[in-house]
Write a protein that holds these residues in place. Structure first.
Motif, PDB file in Angstrom:
ATOM      1  N   SER A 110       0.840  -1.208   0.000  1.00 18.34           N
ATOM      2  CA  SER A 110       0.000   0.000   0.000  1.00 18.34           C
ATOM      3  C   SER A 110       0.867   1.248   0.000  1.00 18.34           C
ATOM      4  CB  SER A 110      -0.883   0.047   1.255  1.00 18.34           C
ATOM      5  OG  SER A 110      -1.598  -1.134   1.403  1.00 18.34           O
ATOM      6  N   GLY A 111       1.868   1.258   0.868  1.00 18.66           N
ATOM      7  CA  GLY A 111       2.739   2.423   0.988  1.00 18.66           C
ATOM      8  C   GLY A 111       3.504   2.686  -0.298  1.00 18.66           C
ATOM      9  N   GLY A 112       4.003   1.622  -0.911  1.00 19.86           N
ATOM     10  CA  GLY A 112       4.751   1.766  -2.161  1.00 19.86           C
ATOM     11  C   GLY A 112       3.889   2.393  -3.243  1.00 19.86           C
ATOM     12  N   PHE A 135       3.293  -7.701  -6.883  1.00 18.95           N
ATOM     13  CA  PHE A 135       4.204  -8.206  -5.865  1.00 18.95           C
ATOM     14  C   PHE A 135       4.791  -9.518  -6.372  1.00 18.95           C
ATOM     15  CE2 PHE A 135       5.038  -9.908  -1.487  1.00 18.95           C
ATOM     16  CZ  PHE A 135       5.891  -8.888  -1.090  1.00 18.95           C
ATOM     17  N   CYS A 136       6.104  -9.586  -6.432  1.00 20.16           N
ATOM     18  CA  CYS A 136       6.753 -10.729  -7.077  1.00 20.16           C
ATOM     19  C   CYS A 136       7.798 -11.388  -6.183  1.00 20.16           C
ATOM     20  CB  CYS A 136       7.380 -10.262  -8.394  1.00 20.16           C
ATOM     21  SG  CYS A 136       8.168 -11.561  -9.345  1.00 20.16           S
ATOM     22  N   PRO A 137       7.423 -12.437  -5.471  1.00 20.34           N
ATOM     23  CA  PRO A 137       8.407 -13.195  -4.690  1.00 20.34           C
ATOM     24  C   PRO A 137       9.063 -14.278  -5.556  1.00 20.34           C
ATOM     25  CG  PRO A 137       6.176 -13.909  -4.162  1.00 20.34           C
ATOM     26  CD  PRO A 137       6.070 -12.967  -5.328  1.00 20.34           C
ATOM     27  N   ILE A 138      10.091 -14.886  -5.052  1.00 15.06           N
ATOM     28  CA  ILE A 138      10.657 -16.057  -5.739  1.00 15.06           C
ATOM     29  C   ILE A 138      10.665 -17.247  -4.789  1.00 15.06           C
ATOM     30  CG2 ILE A 138      12.110 -14.802  -7.400  1.00 15.06           C
ATOM     31  CD1 ILE A 138      14.460 -15.678  -5.463  1.00 15.06           C
ATOM     32  N   VAL A 185       9.794  -8.449  -4.573  1.00 14.39           N
ATOM     33  CA  VAL A 185       9.937  -7.075  -5.039  1.00 14.39           C
ATOM     34  C   VAL A 185       8.570  -6.538  -5.480  1.00 14.39           C
ATOM     35  CG1 VAL A 185      10.600  -7.823  -7.364  1.00 14.39           C
ATOM     36  CG2 VAL A 185      11.309  -5.581  -6.562  1.00 14.39           C
ATOM     37  N   LEU A 186       8.341  -5.259  -5.222  1.00 15.97           N
ATOM     38  CA  LEU A 186       7.115  -4.614  -5.689  1.00 15.97           C
ATOM     39  C   LEU A 186       7.434  -3.990  -7.037  1.00 15.97           C
ATOM     40  CD1 LEU A 186       4.157  -3.818  -5.071  1.00 15.97           C
ATOM     41  CD2 LEU A 186       5.037  -1.738  -4.000  1.00 15.97           C
ATOM     42  N   LYS A 198       7.826   3.544  -8.866  1.00 19.06           N
ATOM     43  CA  LYS A 198       8.889   4.393  -9.408  1.00 19.06           C
ATOM     44  C   LYS A 198      10.255   4.189  -8.763  1.00 19.06           C
ATOM     45  CE  LYS A 198       6.079   8.288 -10.985  1.00 19.06           C
ATOM     46  NZ  LYS A 198       5.454   9.498 -10.424  1.00 19.06           N
ATOM     47  N   LYS A 199      10.306   3.509  -7.636  1.00 20.55           N
ATOM     48  CA  LYS A 199      11.606   3.215  -7.020  1.00 20.55           C
ATOM     49  C   LYS A 199      11.633   1.738  -6.620  1.00 20.55           C
ATOM     50  CE  LYS A 199      13.346   7.637  -6.243  1.00 20.55           C
ATOM     51  NZ  LYS A 199      14.181   8.471  -5.359  1.00 20.55           N
ATOM     52  N   THR A 200      12.823   1.246  -6.358  1.00 26.41           N
ATOM     53  CA  THR A 200      12.989  -0.166  -6.013  1.00 26.41           C
ATOM     54  C   THR A 200      12.559  -0.428  -4.564  1.00 26.41           C
ATOM     55  OG1 THR A 200      14.749  -0.523  -7.612  1.00 26.41           O
ATOM     56  CG2 THR A 200      14.717  -1.991  -5.705  1.00 26.41           C
ATOM     57  N   ILE A 201      11.628  -1.364  -4.401  1.00 29.38           N
ATOM     58  CA  ILE A 201      11.172  -1.721  -3.057  1.00 29.38           C
ATOM     59  C   ILE A 201      11.268  -3.237  -2.901  1.00 29.38           C
ATOM     60  CG2 ILE A 201       9.203  -1.764  -1.464  1.00 29.38           C
ATOM     61  CD1 ILE A 201       8.283   0.887  -2.653  1.00 29.38           C
ATOM     62  N   VAL A 202      12.073  -3.679  -1.934  1.00 32.62           N
ATOM     63  CA  VAL A 202      12.272  -5.104  -1.679  1.00 32.62           C
ATOM     64  C   VAL A 202      11.752  -5.435  -0.289  1.00 32.62           C
ATOM     65  CG1 VAL A 202      13.995  -6.934  -1.338  1.00 32.62           C
ATOM     66  CG2 VAL A 202      14.251  -5.332  -3.246  1.00 32.62           C
ATOM     67  N   LYS A 203      11.002  -6.522  -0.213  1.00 35.47           N
ATOM     68  CA  LYS A 203      10.405  -6.950   1.059  1.00 35.47           C
ATOM     69  C   LYS A 203      10.932  -8.323   1.436  1.00 35.47           C
ATOM     70  CE  LYS A 203       6.882  -8.371   3.874  1.00 35.47           C
ATOM     71  NZ  LYS A 203       7.645  -9.195   4.806  1.00 35.47           N
TER      72      LYS A 203
END
Lengths: 339, 339
Positions: free
Chosen positions: B111-113, B128-131, B288-289, B293-298
């Motif tokens: 949500s924040g991203g 949202f893309c996990p591996i 990764v989201l 516009k910027k890289t966000i990794v969870k």
């Protein structure tokens, strides 16, 4: 008396496993009659090998066969001499025949069941409901697991009602715990379909709705029936089976990777087999097509004799416990007929 | 220089694992700068324990924290002093900050991203893309795994493009094999969404579309990226993880069930741990989201130091390889902007 027609073709080891499994059930269930449908020139010689009550076994010759390479809808429409279509036509026309057991093409059985046998009054969409073993030694049903990929909330509500009655009458589970497959436990979670289905299930006092279930808890043993559209149900069941099989494969590879490991595996062998056995679908009846006018049970295509035996017993139990009448009553009493 | 803001709160072992993992990555990546965001009075004393390049580490104090009990959207809107919101605001306002790593609430990060950072031009919905690790020692990505539960074919097409570029640029997989999650392999299979998405993927020559994938083959290693709506993706990933974990639990129970078994398990221990290790998400970067516009990794909320280290490296690699620019170019070149 319960009379079942057994499609004896279409499986990897047909017709031998079909016949052997059916005769085993016949021996146990004294008021069961069976009609073995398939290539008579193959069935008759196989039957001669066994001792059984000839009064309760008939053969219905069918020289053609539907395979998994056939297009289901097309095969049902055109392969009139196939064992499955002949079985379905007998089931449709003969009031004394209660149900059908087949291990043939799932798609053809679903299409054939809907096209030839037809829906129970009030049912919007018949649903395909398999069961899986849970990690605590129980079972869990999934309704629908692939017959209906595009669903409305009403369809899912009907799946819940049918599936709940099925778990109760076929497996003796009192007040089955019914869950809605979702991506979180909270009521407001999910897509539009889930958000609209949740209140329908919550308000229906005839089912024991316990809320949403996340797919990671599918095998936990905390649920008796999982309700979902056929797309999500198919993803759920196949990914669960796939992951379990891949884990067993990885384990097997480890066991054979060195002499030392072989020794360790030898010690554990018996108990590892128990896990494998617990996960083995051959120990359970097949899947049932719920919502059609007669009982239709489908076993795995590469199943063993034991699985056919369980499928025949499952169809018998469903009929003994009047599941179909109960479904018709519940659906129409709940006024779930109109959209 | 790559500058990343690290949300140091929100995980089970925060902020200590966040700091330790980040410093390990910092040691390896000589042009990495980090801003550690969280409770300064907790972070500063922890930092003192380590030897690191002080020129490349800053602290951004944030006295509040978003937990998994908070409503994601509400928390992003109201908890302005939380480490996540402060990290996001820095990421948004400071052009020199390239990306964010967090192990806090997944919902809040998504949500924040989307709310604070915004979408890349042309992107309909960030995904949202996990591996996950595959059974042959590789990895497979899932796009989307839960950010978008109701999807259109265009969304899925964009997920395929973004995910494919991601697997290529973050993991060095050349021409990633992109598959559409479906209930059968044939082109005509599936629900309306799948039937309308298939031709879009098939016709797009910029991706290496290999057709439908059934969920049972998810871990086979035959696919690099699986494309699906967030509902099905969530079911797929959680049922797979759930089944693997349940199998490991059952195995562990077997190993401890008798003295004999304990001996067998002791012999196999090292290699069984290898399986567990192969399945351990701590050995991989987080999810990764994609499409913001910027890289966000969870990373996982209960992850270890090693996992944070991989997450930081992942965010760094994404930026080094200009993934976001590549996504923007691909989306707009493909005219995937209009519905």
């Amino acid at each position: 008396m319960i009379k079942l027609v057994i499609d004896c073709m279409g499986g990897d080891n047909s017709p031998s496993v079909n016949i052997e499994g059916t005769l085993k059930a016949l021996e146990e269930l004294k008021d069961l009659h069976v009609i073995l449908c398939g290539k008579e020139d193959q069935i008759a010689p196989l039957l001669e090998k066994y001792k059984y009550d000839k009064e309760r076994v008939e053969i219905l010759d069918a020289q053609d066969e539907i395979t998994c390479h056939d297009s289901p809808v097309e095969a049902i429409a055109t392969k009139k001499e196939s064992s499955l279509v002949k079985s379905l036509m007998l089931l449709k026309k003969d009031d004394s025949v209660n149900g059908l057991v087949s291990i043939g093409s799932t798609g053809a059985i679903i299409s054939g069941g809907i096209m030839k046998i037809g829906r129970i009054k009030g049912i919007k969409r018949p649903a395909f409901c398999p069961i899986l073993p849970t990690m605590n030694g129980g079972i869990v049903g999934i309704c629908d697991s692939g017959a209906n990929v595009d669903c409305s909330p009403l369809f899912l509500h009907q799946f819940a009602l049918m599936g709940s009655l099925y778990m109760e009458r076929a497996y003796g589970i009192s007040k089955p715990r019914v869950a809605l497959l979702n991506i979180g436990l909270e009521e407001e979670k999910g897509d539009i379909l889930r958000k609209e289905t949740y209140p329908l299930l919550k308000e229906d006092t005839s089912i024991n709705f316990v809320g949403n279930m996340e797919s990671r808890d599918f095998l936990s043993g905390n649920y008796d029936l999982v309700v979902c559209d056929g797309f999500a149900g198919n993803v759920l069941i196949k990914s669960t089976e796939g992951a379990c099989l891949e884990m067993l494969k990885l384990l097997k590879k480890t066991f054979y990777s060195s002499l030392k490991n072989k020794l360790g595996a030898l010690i554990l062998k018996k108990d590892i087999y128990k896990i494998k056995d617990q996960m083995d679908y051959n120990n359970y009846g097949g899947a049932v097509l719920l919502g059609v006018k007669k009982t239709i049970v489908k076993g795995h295509g590469n199943c063993k004799m034991k699985s056919i035996y369980h499928c025949v017993k499952l169809a018998y139990t469903i009929e003994k416990n009047n599941l179909l009448a109960a479904i018709e009553e519940a659906i129409n009493k709940n006024e779930l007929v109109e959209e």
